[in-house]
Enzyme design. Structure first.
Site, PDB file in Angstrom:
ATOM      1  N   LYS A 156      10.460   3.583   3.201  1.00  0.00           N
ATOM      2  CA  LYS A 156      10.314   4.996   2.853  1.00  0.00           C
ATOM      3  C   LYS A 156      11.127   5.339   1.610  1.00  0.00           C
ATOM      4  O   LYS A 156      12.101   4.661   1.267  1.00  0.00           O
ATOM      5  CB  LYS A 156      10.751   5.874   4.032  1.00  0.00           C
TER       6      LYS A 156
ATOM      7  N   CYS B  55      -7.620  47.281   4.369  1.00  0.00           N
ATOM      8  CA  CYS B  55      -7.247  45.965   3.833  1.00  0.00           C
ATOM      9  C   CYS B  55      -7.088  45.000   5.002  1.00  0.00           C
ATOM     10  O   CYS B  55      -6.291  45.233   5.914  1.00  0.00           O
ATOM     11  CB  CYS B  55      -5.941  46.074   3.048  1.00  0.00           C
TER      12      CYS B  55
ATOM     13  N   ASP C  24       0.938  10.268   3.803  1.00  0.00           N
ATOM     14  CA  ASP C  24       1.527  11.223   4.737  1.00  0.00           C
ATOM     15  C   ASP C  24       0.397  12.093   5.273  1.00  0.00           C
ATOM     16  O   ASP C  24       0.202  13.239   4.853  1.00  0.00           O
ATOM     17  CB  ASP C  24       2.580  12.072   4.021  1.00  0.00           C
TER      18      ASP C  24
ATOM     19  N   GLU D 227       0.843  -1.196   0.000  1.00  0.00           N
ATOM     20  CA  GLU D 227       0.000   0.000   0.000  1.00  0.00           C
ATOM     21  C   GLU D 227       0.878   1.245   0.000  1.00  0.00           C
ATOM     22  O   GLU D 227       1.991   1.219   0.545  1.00  0.00           O
ATOM     23  CB  GLU D 227      -0.901   0.037   1.247  1.00  0.00           C
TER      24      GLU D 227
ATOM     25  N   CYS E  11      -5.354  44.606  -5.333  1.00  0.00           N
ATOM     26  CA  CYS E  11      -4.929  43.824  -4.164  1.00  0.00           C
ATOM     27  C   CYS E  11      -5.698  42.506  -4.122  1.00  0.00           C
ATOM     28  O   CYS E  11      -6.934  42.500  -4.216  1.00  0.00           O
ATOM     29  CB  CYS E  11      -5.195  44.616  -2.880  1.00  0.00           C
TER      30      CYS E  11
ATOM     31  N   CYS F 246      -0.445  47.950  -1.810  1.00  0.00           N
ATOM     32  CA  CYS F 246      -1.898  48.111  -1.726  1.00  0.00           C
ATOM     33  C   CYS F 246      -2.199  49.467  -1.119  1.00  0.00           C
ATOM     34  O   CYS F 246      -1.639  49.835  -0.079  1.00  0.00           O
ATOM     35  CB  CYS F 246      -2.501  46.998  -0.870  1.00  0.00           C
TER      36      CYS F 246
ATOM     37  N   LYS G  80       2.232   4.625   1.469  1.00  0.00           N
ATOM     38  CA  LYS G  80       2.304   5.148   2.827  1.00  0.00           C
ATOM     39  C   LYS G  80       1.838   6.610   2.795  1.00  0.00           C
ATOM     40  O   LYS G  80       2.592   7.513   2.438  1.00  0.00           O
ATOM     41  CB  LYS G  80       3.719   5.053   3.384  1.00  0.00           C
TER      42      LYS G  80
ATOM     43  N   CYS H  97      -8.219  42.767  -0.775  1.00  0.00           N
ATOM     44  CA  CYS H  97      -9.323  43.741  -0.648  1.00  0.00           C
ATOM     45  C   CYS H  97      -9.739  44.357  -1.981  1.00  0.00           C
ATOM     46  O   CYS H  97     -10.680  45.161  -2.020  1.00  0.00           O
ATOM     47  CB  CYS H  97      -8.938  44.837   0.335  1.00  0.00           C
TER      48      CYS H  97
ATOM     49  N   TYR I 148      -7.964   1.467   5.715  1.00  0.00           N
ATOM     50  CA  TYR I 148      -7.068   0.359   5.360  1.00  0.00           C
ATOM     51  C   TYR I 148      -6.949  -0.741   6.424  1.00  0.00           C
ATOM     52  O   TYR I 148      -6.165  -1.656   6.253  1.00  0.00           O
ATOM     53  CB  TYR I 148      -5.658   0.891   5.050  1.00  0.00           C
TER      54      TYR I 148
END
Length: 689
Positions: free
Chosen positions: A331, A447, A134, A130, A425, A441, A132, A428, A243
């Site tokens: 791994k 903002c 994360d 299977e 921006c 901005c 692995k 905003c 699983y």
């Protein structure tokens, strides 16, 4: 009524239904919605449009509102909007959730197979392979086919109840299929994870708002799933894969392959990359294939898991204290510092400066996972010619801030369009103007990103030192429109703060008291806390020493400020503009009306360390880096980041970097923290202000 196949969405008015008719329609709608959730989120093959699905869902909400006694906890409508929990309760697992022993070496896989073959008395044993994942490992418990609760792995024996958040994950069924065949109690193990595209979209939103990006999808999933309010989880891109059966009433299947088939039959999502193998060669081929394909998958994997298929053999192999002997993780080698630019987004800082940021496929650099890197400004992006989809080399500048070093050319690959900064921006939608190399901005504190940043900066330890007022709290204060400028902080009551996620009576009072105590700063601290453009701690101290009081500085013009040695035209102009701005003057006036009293700066005298230069390396036990710098600056010295012949002292803490070696090579004196404290105490340790 059948809402599974080509559902009819022409409904009779709710007020024309009796309770019996409503109950029948509610049951049929729930069954239909659960069926279509399964097709969409588990099988990935929807059979109805979003528009039709929404009509079914809205009808169910309408009926449950009209007939509240027909509501149930496992209804699809209960996945979001549940009442927040006061805290995460501890839950004892039905069976231990072991961690896996992991290796990077092929020889360990060979040894694992040999041991299993010896225990089985056979020349070969069947394994299930299977990916692995994360992600965040969880236990999910069903009672009579209905979702009961779910919890984090925690210690393996005990975890935290996150049922309210698990319910928001649409791939997790509230009711199992073929539930008449399910045991009365069933505990299964799964992995909550965040798909890569969802992770990138989430980080993009966070960066644009000036928030800290998650370092990788696993940290994002783990942090989000521990929220107290499910409404903050419901809109996040989370998924789940199952699983393992942990515990069940009645007999378990004899093999792991049968377990996976049974999970799938119950409507639980399993991984379509699982496969069986009985030789080292087949396992190695699987490991190699997934290592090559991992970048193309929509979720993060960091290796493969090898599990013995036969449960009797598993029992014979047994377990260690924290890991089973019948499974092993192989791994992948860590990714090098070359990775892919998934997107380029624009972050808005507290002073309004827009900074392009590269969102990266997570990469390991010196043991640190990096998923974002600064691109500094548009000119830098163009100079390095960085575009979305490029392969790039990442470096950590000064061992802290990741940045894109260069593009790695990939001949024959079609490249994306050249990057350009936005005209508006991203937070905003205000107009953006160019100032030198930077885009800014124009909305100021209107903002939200700038306001959030200013609140965090104002509360920082080196500024007003307001404990418990970090990024998450600042975000909530702005999102809930409780604070529209810095003066509003002083008007917050304990009851206001209690309404924030993560706060109760005690923590709300602590934050309230910390804000109220931050009313009498020294002038240089207050100037730094205001977060003026170009005004760091050094310039704030220069301004405070020159003008002595806040009132004097607010009356000063550009030429008076520019007369201070080391302060340039741009800084002087920005400072005068800030204090002449009516909106800023009004905020300061309101703060004073709320009890703010800014203490005058002591008149500068000849300082005992004037002319000396300090460099700090490593971690100090009794000072933060900013506090240490402030101590020497208050005594007249300078603190710089690099060692040179003009450096007088290098202060060495624990885990120092290369600066100590550089100092020793050119004969600069190195002192430890104890000697540093003696030095500043000898010359009269300045008040913290």
């Amino acid at each position: 009524m059948n809402f599974k196949d080509k559902p009819d969405t022409h409904f009779k008015s709710v007020d024309k239904l009796d309770k019996k008719e409503a109950a029948e329609q509610i049951d049929a709608l729930r069954e239909g919605i659960n069926h279509h959730d399964y097709l969409y989120y588990v099988k990935g093959s929807p059979e109805i449009s979003d528009k039709v699905y929404d009509k079914l869902f809205n009808r169910l909400e309408e009926l449950e509102a009209a007939f509240p006694d027909l509501q149930t906890e496992d209804s699809p409508t209960r996945r979001v909007g549940a009442e927040p929990v006061s805290k995460l309760k501890k839950v004892t697992h039905k069976a231990p959730l072991f961690s896996l022993q992991a290796t990077l070496e092929k020889e360990d896989i060979d040894s694992f197979l040999t041991t299993a073959q010896h225990k089985a008395g056979k020349d070969s044993v069947q394994c299930v392979l299977e990916p692995k994942f994360d992600g965040l490992s969880v236990e999910v418990v069903y009672k009579n086919g209905h979702f009961d609760y779910g919890s984090t792995r925690g210690t393996g024996e005990e975890g935290e109840d996150i049922s309210h958040n698990l319910k928001t994950i649409r791939a997790l069924p509230m009711e199992l299929q073929h539930k008449d065949e399910t045991p009365a109690s069933l505990a299964i193990r799964g992995e909550v994870f965040m798909p890569k595209d969802g992770f990138m979209a989430l980080n993009k939103r966070r960066i644009e708002r000036g928030e800290t990006a998650f370092s990788n999808p696993r940290n994002a999933a783990a942090g989000i799933m521990r929220q107290l309010e499910s409404r903050h989880v419901a809109d996040k891109p989370l998924d789940i894969i199952f699983y393992e059966i942990l515990a069940t009433e009645g007999a378990q299947p004899a093999t792991h392959q049968e377990v996976l088939k049974q999970l799938s039959r119950w409507g639980l999502k399993t991984c379509d990359l699982n496969q069986s193998a009985s030789t080292l060669k087949k396992i190695e081929q699987y490991h190699h294939r997934l290592a090559e394909e991992r970048d193309d998958l929509d979720y993060e994997i960091d290796g493969i898991v090898i599990k013995l298929d036969d449960h009797d053999l598993r029992n014979a192999m047994g377990t260690r204290d924290r890991s089973p002997r019948w499974a092993l993780a192989w791994k992948f080698p860590p990714r090098e510092e070359i990775t892919t630019v998934e997107d380029i987004v624009v972050q808005v800082g507290r002073t309004g400066i827009l900074t392009p940021v590269a969102l990266l496929q997570p990469v390991d650099i010196g043991g640190v996972t990096v998923s974002r890197a600064t691109l500094h400004n548009e000119d830098e992006v163009h100079r390095k010619d960085i575009r979305v989809g490029d392969r790039v080399r990442i470096m950590r500048a000064g061992d802290v801030i990741p940045e894109v070093d260069e593009r790695v050319k990939t001949p024959g690959k079609k490249r994306a369009q050249e990057f350009h900064m936005p005209d508006r921006c991203p937070v905003c939608n205000a107009e953006v103007t160019r100032e030198g190399a930077y885009y800014v901005c124009t909305a100021g504190l209107a903002c939200a990103a700038q306001l959030r940043g200013r609140i965090q900066h104002y509360a920082a330890r080196s500024a007003m030192n307001i404990d418990h007022l970090g990024e998450q709290t600042a975000n909530q204060l702005v999102e809930r429109q409780m604070v529209s400028n810095l003066a509003d902080l002083y008007t917050l009551a304990v009851d206001d703060l209690k309404s924030l996620e993560g706060f109760a009576e005690t923590s709300a009072k602590q934050l309230h008291d910390a804000i109220q105590e931050a009313r009498e700063p020294r002038l240089d601290r207050f100037l730094f806390a205001l977060g003026l453009h170009h005004v760091g701690r050094r310039v704030a101290r220069q301004l405070a020493e020159q003008f002595h009081t806040l009132d004097n500085l607010m009356k000063a013009d550009q030429s008076q400020i520019e007369d201070i040695p080391g302060i340039g035209t741009e800084t002087a102009m920005e400072t005068e503009h800030f204090f002449r701005d009516p909106a800023n003057r009004d905020v300061i006036k309101r703060m004073q009306e709320q009890g703010l009293k800014v203490h005058p700066m002591p008149r500068p005298e000849k300082k005992p360390l004037e002319g000396k230069t300090f460099v700090f390396t490593g971690s100090l036990e009794n000072f933060t880096r900013d506090e240490a710098k402030e101590q020497v600056e208050m005594l007249g010295a300078r603190a710089t980041s690099s060692v040179s012949n003009s450096t007088d002292f290098v202060v060495v803490g624990s885990d120092p970097g290369s600066k100590r070696d550089e100092a020793e090579n050119i004969g600069v004196e190195c002192i430890d923290e104890k000697d540093f404290e003696k030095l500043i105490n000898k010359h009269g340790k300045p008040a913290g202000g």
